[in-house]
Design a protein around this motif. Structure first.
Motif, PDB file in Angstrom:
ATOM      1  N   GLU A 108      11.943 -55.517  59.492  1.00 56.71           N
ATOM      2  CA  GLU A 108      11.259 -55.851  58.154  1.00 56.71           C
ATOM      3  C   GLU A 108      11.429 -54.796  57.274  1.00 56.71           C
ATOM      4  N   ILE A 109      12.278 -54.974  56.286  1.00 54.88           N
ATOM      5  CA  ILE A 109      12.435 -53.767  55.182  1.00 54.88           C
ATOM      6  C   ILE A 109      11.319 -53.906  54.147  1.00 54.88           C
ATOM      7  N   ARG A 155      21.810 -50.881  50.940  1.00 55.26           N
ATOM      8  CA  ARG A 155      22.073 -49.489  51.308  1.00 55.26           C
ATOM      9  C   ARG A 155      20.692 -49.042  52.135  1.00 55.26           C
ATOM     10  N   LEU A 156      19.639 -49.314  51.793  1.00 53.06           N
ATOM     11  CA  LEU A 156      18.659 -48.882  52.601  1.00 53.06           C
ATOM     12  C   LEU A 156      18.602 -49.428  53.872  1.00 53.06           C
ATOM     13  N   GLU A 157      18.844 -50.664  53.789  1.00 53.70           N
ATOM     14  CA  GLU A 157      18.562 -51.552  55.259  1.00 53.70           C
ATOM     15  C   GLU A 157      19.656 -51.011  56.151  1.00 53.70           C
ATOM     16  N   ARG A 158      20.734 -50.758  55.623  1.00 55.87           N
ATOM     17  CA  ARG A 158      21.780 -49.907  56.341  1.00 55.87           C
ATOM     18  C   ARG A 158      21.481 -48.535  57.110  1.00 55.87           C
ATOM     19  N   VAL A 193      20.920 -48.302  61.016  1.00 52.93           N
ATOM     20  CA  VAL A 193      21.742 -47.185  61.803  1.00 52.93           C
ATOM     21  C   VAL A 193      20.847 -46.207  62.505  1.00 52.93           C
ATOM     22  N   ASN A 194      19.958 -45.707  61.735  1.00 44.99           N
ATOM     23  CA  ASN A 194      18.829 -44.671  62.514  1.00 44.99           C
ATOM     24  C   ASN A 194      17.977 -45.460  63.565  1.00 44.99           C
ATOM     25  N   ALA A 195      17.608 -46.602  63.385  1.00 47.07           N
ATOM     26  CA  ALA A 195      16.577 -47.217  64.198  1.00 47.07           C
ATOM     27  C   ALA A 195      17.165 -47.609  65.507  1.00 47.07           C
ATOM     28  N   TYR A 196      18.418 -48.015  65.559  1.00 46.04           N
ATOM     29  CA  TYR A 196      19.207 -48.340  66.758  1.00 46.04           C
ATOM     30  C   TYR A 196      19.761 -47.295  67.363  1.00 46.04           C
ATOM     31  N   ALA A 222      15.339 -43.956  54.724  1.00 47.39           N
ATOM     32  CA  ALA A 222      15.255 -44.516  56.325  1.00 47.39           C
ATOM     33  C   ALA A 222      14.514 -43.656  57.268  1.00 47.39           C
ATOM     34  N   PHE A 223      14.697 -42.279  56.991  1.00 47.41           N
ATOM     35  CA  PHE A 223      13.840 -41.463  57.934  1.00 47.41           C
ATOM     36  C   PHE A 223      12.429 -41.446  57.465  1.00 47.41           C
ATOM     37  N   LYS A 224      12.019 -41.545  56.305  1.00 48.52           N
ATOM     38  CA  LYS A 224      10.734 -41.685  55.712  1.00 48.52           C
ATOM     39  C   LYS A 224       9.963 -42.905  56.180  1.00 48.52           C
ATOM     40  N   VAL A 225      10.744 -44.192  56.171  1.00 47.38           N
ATOM     41  CA  VAL A 225      10.399 -45.388  56.495  1.00 47.38           C
ATOM     42  C   VAL A 225       9.979 -45.312  58.130  1.00 47.38           C
ATOM     43  N   ILE A 226      10.950 -44.964  58.796  1.00 42.43           N
ATOM     44  CA  ILE A 226      10.778 -44.907  60.189  1.00 42.43           C
ATOM     45  C   ILE A 226       9.702 -43.994  60.937  1.00 42.43           C
ATOM     46  N   PHE A 227       9.723 -42.672  60.102  1.00 41.63           N
ATOM     47  CA  PHE A 227       8.626 -41.726  60.706  1.00 41.63           C
ATOM     48  C   PHE A 227       7.281 -42.178  60.249  1.00 41.63           C
ATOM     49  N   GLU A 228       7.156 -42.962  59.166  1.00 37.89           N
ATOM     50  CA  GLU A 228       5.831 -43.359  58.823  1.00 37.89           C
ATOM     51  C   GLU A 228       5.394 -44.655  59.487  1.00 37.89           C
ATOM     52  N   ASN A 229       6.189 -45.558  59.910  1.00 35.70           N
ATOM     53  CA  ASN A 229       6.038 -46.837  60.851  1.00 35.70           C
ATOM     54  C   ASN A 229       6.893 -46.738  61.957  1.00 35.70           C
ATOM     55  N   PRO A 230       6.480 -45.846  62.881  1.00 38.54           N
ATOM     56  CA  PRO A 230       7.356 -45.799  64.101  1.00 38.54           C
ATOM     57  C   PRO A 230       7.158 -46.970  65.095  1.00 38.54           C
ATOM     58  N   LYS A 231       6.052 -47.523  65.158  1.00 42.67           N
ATOM     59  CA  LYS A 231       5.981 -48.465  66.298  1.00 42.67           C
ATOM     60  C   LYS A 231       6.694 -49.821  65.640  1.00 42.67           C
ATOM     61  N   LYS A 232       6.555 -50.015  64.359  1.00 42.78           N
ATOM     62  CA  LYS A 232       7.201 -50.997  63.511  1.00 42.78           C
ATOM     63  C   LYS A 232       8.636 -51.158  63.906  1.00 42.78           C
ATOM     64  N   TYR A 233       9.292 -49.838  64.193  1.00 40.12           N
ATOM     65  CA  TYR A 233      10.650 -49.872  64.355  1.00 40.12           C
ATOM     66  C   TYR A 233      10.965 -49.546  65.836  1.00 40.12           C
TER      67      TYR A 233
END
Length: 310
Positions: free
Chosen positions: A56-57, A78-81, A85-88, A232-243
């Protein structure tokens, strides 16, 4: 006689049809039963090996208090990309998260003390993955300073000392640079983008394209992706379980308890000096990567603080 033959023939056909029906029932697969999804350790549904999780973006996002215009299609894509890339790239992200346990809290404190938004800690991650790396162009450390810029903002760069490798001091120097850049551009997003391509280069593109907003500029591929890597780092670091990242507090790396030893005289052999302190040359270099030689020359009136495990 012919009628008897007909009856016999009809009987045989009927028997064959019955046998075929029985065999068909035995060989026809049953409709599989639908089972509830199996939940993994993080409470997320486990997926078959050939499945790919669709993330989920965020519907809204900010960087340093400035809105990211996700309603613009290319901005969203571009954000989704960069998120995918980083989550996988799980191995890199897990190690990056573990490593962040040693540095991010203090980096946040330094940024706050010097008036720089906390989101810039993700810029350091994008620059160096929180490692003392060196680029082909000669930029070094967490914040990838070139030598002239490092000196301009108060870092020592010499034969035996390179404070670009001192992550605390280089973070302080970075805040000075970032604040100076903000005075020039008036936008923290522009500050982050210009950190990648340089203030002069970014300002030239603004003037050429008659646009000031980063999201309205056509830039080189690296800078076009750079801001979105940070986001992307901000999104993943602040919601780690979600990703898909369920690290426990004990999974994060921590520095050992360190003591500081003040030095105001030359050290002819850092290996012998470390041994005299009850430590080793290896530990000396691990916790003081800014010491670049096997000895240390100390100018008159100068002092250095060397960290060693207690």
């Amino acid at each position: 006689m012919q009628k008897n033959h007909a009856y016999i023939l009809y009987g045989l056909v009927l028997i064959c049809l019955v046998l075929v029906g029985v065999m068909w029932q035995k060989t026809t697969p049953k409709e599989p039963e639908v089972e509830p999804p199996v939940l993994g350790a993080m409470g997320l549904p486990t997926l078959p090996p050939d499945s790919v999780r669709i993330f989920e973006i965020p519907s809204s996002l900010e960087f340093a208090g400035e809105k990211v215009p996700l309603e613009i299609q290319d901005v969203y894509e571009r954000l989704e990309r960069e998120i995918y890339v980083n989550a996988y790239w799980q191995s890199n992200m897990v190690l990056l998260m573990k490593r962040s346990g040693k540095y991010l809290e203090e980096i946040s404190e330094i940024l706050k003390a010097n008036g720089v938004p906390d989101d810039f800690k993700y810029l350091a991650i994008a620059e160096s993955a929180l490692m003392n790396v060196s680029s082909p162009a000669g930029a070094k450390g967490f914040w990838q300073f070139m030598a002239p810029t490092a000196k301009e903002f108060g870092l020592e760069v010499s034969k035996d000392v390179d404070e670009r490798y001192n992550w605390q001091k280089s973070t302080v120097a970075a805040t000075k640079y970032l604040n100076q850049s903000h005075q020039k551009f008036g936008s923290w997003t522009a500050v982050a983008a210009s950190y990648n391509m340089g203030q002069t280069g970014f300002n030239r593109r603004q003037n050429e394209q008659l646009q000031e907003n980063y999201y309205d500029l056509l830039l080189n591929d690296e800078t076009s992706r750079y801001m979105f890597r940070i986001l992307a780092f901000k999104v993943i670091f602040e919601n780690p379980k979600k990703y898909g990242f369920g690290l426990r507090p004990e999974d994060y790396y921590k520095e050992p308890a360190l003591k500081e030893v003040t030095v105001d005289q030359d050290i002819k052999s850092l290996a012998q000096w470390a041994k005299d302190q009850g430590s080793s040359y290896k530990e000396l270099k691990i916790y003081n990567p800014w010491l670049r030689d096997k000895n240390l020359n100390v100018r008159r009136g100068k002092t250095y603080s060397i960290q060693l495990p207690e």
